[in-house]
Motif scaffolding. Structure first.
Motif, PDB file in Angstrom:
ATOM      1  N   PRO A   4      39.539  39.904  33.510  1.00  0.00           N
ATOM      2  CA  PRO A   4      40.170  39.107  34.565  1.00  0.00           C
ATOM      3  C   PRO A   4      40.373  39.934  35.837  1.00  0.00           C
ATOM      4  O   PRO A   4      40.476  41.157  35.783  1.00  0.00           O
ATOM      5  N   GLU A   8      44.544  37.468  38.361  1.00  0.00           N
ATOM      6  CA  GLU A   8      44.545  36.739  37.090  1.00  0.00           C
ATOM      7  C   GLU A   8      45.336  37.509  36.034  1.00  0.00           C
ATOM      8  O   GLU A   8      46.049  36.910  35.231  1.00  0.00           O
ATOM      9  N   LEU A  12      48.434  36.277  33.744  1.00  0.00           N
ATOM     10  CA  LEU A  12      48.440  36.445  32.285  1.00  0.00           C
ATOM     11  C   LEU A  12      49.674  37.206  31.819  1.00  0.00           C
ATOM     12  O   LEU A  12      50.298  36.835  30.820  1.00  0.00           O
ATOM     13  N   MET A  48      41.168  29.940  36.263  1.00  0.00           N
ATOM     14  CA  MET A  48      41.399  30.521  34.944  1.00  0.00           C
ATOM     15  C   MET A  48      41.159  29.493  33.835  1.00  0.00           C
ATOM     16  O   MET A  48      40.674  29.846  32.759  1.00  0.00           O
ATOM     17  N   LYS A  51      37.452  29.289  33.317  1.00  0.00           N
ATOM     18  CA  LYS A  51      36.955  30.481  32.622  1.00  0.00           C
ATOM     19  C   LYS A  51      37.430  30.547  31.166  1.00  0.00           C
ATOM     20  O   LYS A  51      36.934  31.368  30.405  1.00  0.00           O
ATOM     21  N   SER A  53      40.589  31.381  30.370  1.00  0.00           N
ATOM     22  CA  SER A  53      41.610  32.430  30.304  1.00  0.00           C
ATOM     23  C   SER A  53      42.993  31.879  29.978  1.00  0.00           C
ATOM     24  O   SER A  53      43.841  32.605  29.462  1.00  0.00           O
ATOM     25  N   LEU A  69      43.818  34.267  26.530  1.00  0.00           N
ATOM     26  CA  LEU A  69      43.343  35.620  26.232  1.00  0.00           C
ATOM     27  C   LEU A  69      44.443  36.400  25.525  1.00  0.00           C
ATOM     28  O   LEU A  69      45.591  36.397  25.969  1.00  0.00           O
ATOM     29  N   THR A  74      42.797  42.211  25.882  1.00  0.00           N
ATOM     30  CA  THR A  74      42.573  42.177  27.326  1.00  0.00           C
ATOM     31  C   THR A  74      42.950  43.504  27.956  1.00  0.00           C
ATOM     32  O   THR A  74      42.220  44.040  28.802  1.00  0.00           O
TER      33      THR A  74
END
Length: 127
Positions: A4, A8, A12, A48, A51, A53, A69, A74
């Motif tokens: 990421p 991002e 997260l 996100m 993707k 995520s 994720l 990660t």
């Protein structure tokens, strides 16, 4: 797994600490660090979602998000990438560099060390 972006990752980290959160709650947690508008937070969340995520659900009529994720994997990908691309290291980063982190506990630190040690060569985006 693609790594990421920094913005991002900040989203997260917010979701790893607490979830699920609405876009507004996420924005309130990250706006001081990123200094951007609510619409930028929404756009980042949409990207996100595309993707994979983050995941989105509806809770009490409100759209909420949670990280898709896994945290330690990660972080291991980020650490591996930093070691390889930035520091030009062939060996894994020493796990003691993460000691004192507010983001991982002792068990996660041990898992991170194992992931970095066992990182598959030739597959830079694995894990």
């Amino acid at each position: 797994m693609a790594i990421p972006s920094i913005s991002e990752l900040i989203v997260l980290k917010s979701l790893w600490r607490q979830h699920p959160l609405s876009a507004r709650e996420i924005h309130e947690q990250i706006e001081g660090e990123l200094g951007w508008s609510y619409s930028s937070t929404r756009k980042t969340l949409e990207r996100m979602l595309d993707k994979g995520s983050v995941r989105q659900a509806t809770l009490h009529g409100v759209q909420v998000y949670e990280a898709a994720l896994e945290k330690v994997g990660t972080l291991a990908a980020f650490a591996h990438d930093f070691g390889k691309r930035v520091m030009e290291m062939d060996a894994p980063l020493p796990v003691n560099m993460f000691t004192g982190s507010k983001l991982v506990d002792g068990a996660e630190l041990a898992q991170l060390e194992q992931l970095l040690h066992d990182w598959p060569e030739g597959n830079e985006e694995a894990k």
